[in-house]
Design an enzyme around this catalytic site. Sequence first.
Site, PDB file in Angstrom:
ATOM      1  NE  ARG A 180      52.351 -23.911   6.366  1.00 56.94           N
ATOM      2  CZ  ARG A 180      52.272 -25.233   6.252  1.00 56.94           C
ATOM      3  NH1 ARG A 180      52.221 -25.987   7.347  1.00 56.94           N
ATOM      4  NH2 ARG A 180      52.202 -25.808   5.070  1.00 56.94           N
ATOM      5  CB  CYS A 236      46.609 -29.911   7.720  1.00 62.71           C
ATOM      6  SG  CYS A 236      47.039 -31.589   7.201  1.00 62.71           S
TER       7      CYS A 236
END
Length: 280
Positions: A180, A236
């Site tokens: 990611r 995050c």
Amino acid sequence: MQMQHIVNQEWLFEHGTDENIVIVDCRFALGSPKSGQGEYAADHIPGAIYFDLEQDMSAPKGAHGGRHPMPDWQSFARRLGEAGISSESTVVAYDDQGGAMASRLWWMLRYLGHPKVYVLDGGYSKWKAAGYPVTDEPAAVHEAVFTAKPQSDMLVGMEDVKARIGRKGTVLIDSREERRYLGLEEAIDPVAGHIPSAKNYFWKDSLDEQGGWKDAASLQQRFAELRDADEIVVYCGSGVTACPNVLALQAAGFNNVKLYSGSWSDWVSYPDNPVATGKE
């Protein structure tokens, strides 16, 4: 020696019924938001209350602020009091997701100026597997008063992060999985990649092979290249799994650690914000 911010199962078994101890079950699954409440109803650590990530520890999602915005702090303080958490309570949080949800509660309480909060090492599954007691009985709750004392220097917003890109002495930490971060895949948010200049430290790398927290020496080694940083900003996807990285950094001796609570999902809600891919 017990690591800072973490308590082990034996300690909780011995002290869980102490007068000022409040145990909080934070189990939650992103793909099945009702499952945590169901798991709590089936069985939990005796005396534990339940806090839901989206109902208790987040505000409703809006155009900006990310997928799990922080709640109104005074409302959250009232929720803590309703749950029996006072300014004198020692809080022990657990989940079954490696400490991600429990660390969110840990961070929120510390943000509100409450230092007596800990995460249970190994979480609920290890507690149960070790033969410690569980119950399906709801906890008896005695309302209390929690006084919030927000520590605003622990939190940064989108504009703060934008101003820090490339700033000497500041390190941005991306806590998501490497693929990611690299921009190779993104199944949750609409844009793949990372905030320019951010380094990738996947949050689960603070755990050992058994799913417990690494000791302070191992965490110091993990974050060794950050030793000279003046400031560390952690993010995050939505401000949840950044929290175990904040905990790990503090346990490793880093003090000037801030959370970008909106995180990647907030960052990409502004179409003009720059996005990087690949390794930095």
